[in-house]
Design a protein around this motif. Structure first.
Motif: not given
Length: 204
Positions: A130-132, A178-182, A184-189
């Motif tokens: 999840s993004e949250s 899910l908010n896939l963009e968010e 992916e951003k979390i994973a990348t960070n």
């Protein structure tokens, strides 16, 4: 022993170390099925050794990839996992070894276990889900508080150790998105690659 500790799926070899888990994910295959392609993954007991796993591995053609993933969280059997992974590295140096995990191991063992996996595991796939934190708790139903933060810390620990790390999510469970963009951003960070697994009712 009737336990299925090793099974094959899509020409890859999987190792089923435990039925215990610190999550109770609502999309988990084992909620709906007792088997994977006819192979019963519910263990009769969990009183087995690394050697028992190795003996079952000898019945398979170990040529491409071996994945620690079954009807539970494989890192809950850390010592057995390490011993089996070492056997594989010593005897089948050409194969890739991956662990699919919920990312709770450091919380469970109250220490950073990732350095113990370096040199044994080629890739770690961690269920970000999840993004949250709220979304994670809804989907994963962890048995302890602040699990989402523990997952993110584990992903970063794996990346920091130089192990190839993938953060994964399951998208589309019963129409939920899910908010896939968010994600992916979390994973990348966190230094990880990102993978989206489309939810399939059959589980595979």
């Amino acid at each position: 022993m009737s336990n299925i500790l090793v099974y094959e799926l899509d020409k890859k070899i999987y190792i089923n170390l435990t039925n215990k888990c610190t999550n109770d994910c609502i999309f988990c295959l084992r909620k709906d099925k007792d088997d994977v392609c006819g192979q019963q993954l519910w263990l009769d007991n969990e009183d087995f050794s690394a050697q028992d796993v190795i003996e079952q591995l000898k019945n398979f053609n170990l040529s491409s990839e071996v994945i620690f993933c079954g009807y539970g969280e494989p890192l809950l059997k850390l010592d057995i996992l390490k011993e089996v992974a070492k056997y594989l590295k010593d005897n089948y140096s050409n194969i890739k070894i991956r662990v699919n995990t919920n990312g709770h191991a450091n919380f469970v063992y109250k220490k950073n276990i990732v350095p113990e996996l370096k040199g044994l595991i080629d890739e770690i796939s961690v269920s970000l889900n999840s993004e949250s934190a709220k979304g994670y708790e809804q989907l994963s139903q962890p048995i302890f508080d602040n699990a989402y933060e523990e997952v993110k810390k584990f992903i970063k620990a794996c990346s920091d150790e130089g192990i190839s790390t993938v953060a994964s999510v399951v998208e589309g469970y019963k129409g939920q998105h899910l908010n896939l963009e968010e994600c992916e951003k979390i994973a990348t960070n966190l230094g990880a690659k990102f993978r989206v697994r489309e939810w399939i009712p059959a589980g595979y």
